[in-house]
Scaffold this active site. Structure first.
Site, PDB file in Angstrom:
ATOM      1  N   SER A 145       0.895  -1.247  -0.089  1.00 22.71           N
ATOM      2  CA  SER A 145       0.071  -0.197   0.000  1.00 22.71           C
ATOM      3  C   SER A 145       0.845   1.200   0.105  1.00 22.71           C
ATOM      4  O   SER A 145       2.028   1.143   0.389  1.00 22.71           O
ATOM      5  CB  SER A 145      -0.735  -0.066   1.304  1.00 22.71           C
ATOM      6  N   TYR A 158      -1.891  -1.051  10.171  1.00 23.14           N
ATOM      7  CA  TYR A 158      -2.135  -1.206   8.787  1.00 23.14           C
ATOM      8  C   TYR A 158      -0.660  -0.810   8.133  1.00 23.14           C
ATOM      9  O   TYR A 158      -0.146  -1.650   7.357  1.00 23.14           O
ATOM     10  CB  TYR A 158      -3.260  -0.301   8.214  1.00 23.14           C
TER      11      TYR A 158
HETATM   12  P1  NAD Z   1     -11.835  -5.242   0.089  1.00 18.73           P
HETATM   13  O1  NAD Z   1     -12.181  -5.136   1.531  1.00 18.73           O
HETATM   14  O2  NAD Z   1     -12.844  -4.454  -0.879  1.00 18.73           O
HETATM   15  O3  NAD Z   1     -11.639  -6.645  -0.320  1.00 18.73           O
HETATM   16  C1  NAD Z   1     -10.988  -7.554   0.346  1.00 18.73           C
HETATM   17  C2  NAD Z   1     -11.331  -9.024   0.200  1.00 18.73           C
HETATM   18  O4  NAD Z   1     -10.645  -9.850   0.858  1.00 18.73           O
HETATM   19  C3  NAD Z   1     -12.832  -9.210   0.472  1.00 18.73           C
HETATM   20  O5  NAD Z   1     -13.526 -10.184  -0.454  1.00 18.73           O
HETATM   21  C4  NAD Z   1     -12.584 -10.148   2.084  1.00 18.73           C
HETATM   22  O6  NAD Z   1     -13.550 -10.977   2.239  1.00 18.73           O
HETATM   23  C5  NAD Z   1     -11.402 -10.815   1.554  1.00 18.73           C
HETATM   24  N1  NAD Z   1     -10.453 -11.300   2.949  1.00 18.73           N
HETATM   25  C6  NAD Z   1     -10.217 -10.237   3.857  1.00 18.73           C
HETATM   26  N2  NAD Z   1      -9.588 -10.772   4.931  1.00 18.73           N
HETATM   27  C7  NAD Z   1      -9.534 -12.065   4.466  1.00 18.73           C
HETATM   28  C8  NAD Z   1      -8.895 -13.260   4.976  1.00 18.73           C
HETATM   29  N3  NAD Z   1      -8.490 -13.427   6.414  1.00 18.73           N
HETATM   30  N4  NAD Z   1      -8.966 -14.361   4.458  1.00 18.73           N
HETATM   31  C9  NAD Z   1      -9.720 -14.406   3.186  1.00 18.73           C
HETATM   32  N5  NAD Z   1     -10.153 -13.230   2.625  1.00 18.73           N
HETATM   33  C10 NAD Z   1      -9.890 -12.312   3.118  1.00 18.73           C
HETATM   34  O7  NAD Z   1     -10.395  -4.590  -0.026  1.00 18.73           O
HETATM   35  P2  NAD Z   1      -9.471  -3.917  -1.313  1.00 18.73           P
HETATM   36  O8  NAD Z   1      -9.815  -2.729  -1.123  1.00 18.73           O
HETATM   37  O9  NAD Z   1     -10.026  -4.796  -2.536  1.00 18.73           O
HETATM   38  O10 NAD Z   1      -8.110  -4.447  -0.438  1.00 18.73           O
HETATM   39  C11 NAD Z   1      -7.429  -5.394  -1.203  1.00 18.73           C
HETATM   40  C12 NAD Z   1      -5.966  -5.579  -0.869  1.00 18.73           C
HETATM   41  O11 NAD Z   1      -5.528  -4.041  -1.380  1.00 18.73           O
HETATM   42  C13 NAD Z   1      -5.613  -5.313   0.963  1.00 18.73           C
HETATM   43  O12 NAD Z   1      -4.599  -6.094   1.060  1.00 18.73           O
HETATM   44  C14 NAD Z   1      -5.674  -3.919   1.086  1.00 18.73           C
HETATM   45  O13 NAD Z   1      -5.015  -3.602   2.109  1.00 18.73           O
HETATM   46  C15 NAD Z   1      -4.991  -3.323  -0.479  1.00 18.73           C
HETATM   47  N6  NAD Z   1      -4.859  -1.939  -0.735  1.00 18.73           N
HETATM   48  C16 NAD Z   1      -6.220  -1.487  -0.958  1.00 18.73           C
HETATM   49  C17 NAD Z   1      -6.216  -0.205  -1.393  1.00 18.73           C
HETATM   50  C18 NAD Z   1      -7.300   0.592  -1.889  1.00 18.73           C
HETATM   51  O14 NAD Z   1      -7.510   1.699  -2.067  1.00 18.73           O
HETATM   52  N7  NAD Z   1      -8.493  -0.197  -1.988  1.00 18.73           N
HETATM   53  C19 NAD Z   1      -5.082   0.672  -1.094  1.00 18.73           C
HETATM   54  C20 NAD Z   1      -3.879   0.014  -0.945  1.00 18.73           C
HETATM   55  C21 NAD Z   1      -3.848  -1.342  -0.484  1.00 18.73           C
END
Ligand code: NAD
Length: 260
Positions: A145, A158
């Site tokens: 991230s 985080y």
């Molecule tokens: P989201 O919450 O929209 O989707 C995450 C998915 O992961 C969900 O389907 C959830 O059920 C699943 N999940 C969570 N914990 C889990 C576990 N213990 N076992 C199995 N499945 C699990 O989140 P997102 O925004 O798509 O984020 C995905 C990744 O990207 C994460 O690692 C997040 O930290 C990273 N990220 C996202 C952003 C952003 O802006 N969206 C920015 C930086 C990093």
């Protein structure tokens, strides 16, 4: 001909957000997919949607909590059983935790963020890397991230775990490049997914849209990122043309992380 035909890609956190967006891009490019998530209902919906995008691919859903080592071993075993190889691994599942100043942070939430974001990513590497070593090839994309590059107010666990993901990415690249394994991480800024929508609700419960607008106004491109923009980057990093970018933490944030 697609570079992903006959390839198998394993994606964690694939039921929604960045995992599902990359899965859609890869499905269209012809990859067979093993989609992993702990939300079974959303995972089954994702499977149906992905299968409808390309009749030539197979999509195998595996319900697993990535913070449980045995369940991680199981999704890796299931992938190898079904497809024989793991050509690409998108080690994506993660959570934000609750926003709070460092000294007030709830310890149980802190530990949960560590279990999922740090240990979940580590277990994935621990079980996928030996499969790729046997094949003599494979591409891995971990999800850090901008919080893995810089500090983010009120998100200590985080930020700590995403810096850890960046560190593990560098070590995996150093230790397993000789085995034909390419490992990189992406560092997304704010991309509009269910997780980020939840974060704006925490910042401004009365008016999350105002929090989103304010955030977007500070970005050089003046908008949030789109999940499919991240999906395209992930597809490149998982493809067999990504052969010499290794151990990098690649920001995808509209340039925001360069700002002072
Ligand atoms: P989201 O919450 O929209 O989707 C995450 C998915 O992961 C969900 O389907 C959830 O059920 C699943 N999940 C969570 N914990 C889990 C576990 N213990 N076992 C199995 N499945 C699990 O989140 P997102 O925004 O798509 O984020 C995905 C990744 O990207 C994460 O690692 C997040 O930290 C990273 N990220 C996202 C952003 C952003 O802006 N969206 C920015 C930086 C990093």
């Amino acid at each position: 001909m697609s570079t992903f035909e006959n390839n198998t890609i394993v994606i964690t956190g694939a039921a929604m957000g960045l995992g599902l967006a990359a899965a859609k891009v890869l499905a269209k490019k012809g990859a067979n997919l093993v989609i992993v998530d702990y939300n079974e209902k959303a995972l089954n919906e994702a499977q149906a949607e992905l299968a409808s995008l390309n009749e030539n691919i197979k999509v195998l859903p595996v319900v697993a909590d990535v913070s449980d080592e045995a369940q991680v071993k199981n999704y890796v075993d299931k992938a190898v059983e079904a497809f024989g190889t793991i050509d690409g691994f998108y080690n994506n599942a993660g959570i934000e935790g609750k926003q709070a100043p460092m000294v007030d942070y709830d310890i149980d939430v802190f530990k949960k963020v560590v279990d999922i974001n740090l240990m979940g990513v580590y277990y994935g590497l621990k079980y996928v890397i030996p499969v790729m070593q046997k094949q003599g090839k494979g591409n891995i994309v971990n999800v850090a991230s901008v919080g893995g590059i810089r500090g983010v107010l009120n998100q200590t666990p985080y930020v700590a775990t995403k810096h850890a993901v960046a560190g593990m990415t560098k070590n995996a690249a150093l230790e397993y490049g000789k085995d034909g394994i390419i490992t990189n991480a992406i560092a997304p800024g704010a991309i509009l997914t269910p997780m980020v929508a939840g974060a704006f609700k925490q910042v401004n419960p009365e008016d999350p849209a105002a929090a989103e607008k304010e955030y977007a106004s500070r970005n050089p491109i003046r908008r949030l990122g789109k999940p499919d923009e991240v999906g395209e980057l992930v597809a490149f990093l998982l493809s067999d043309v990504c052969t010499y970018v290794n151990g990098q933490i690649i920001a995808i944030d509209g340039g925001e992380s360069n700002m002072y």
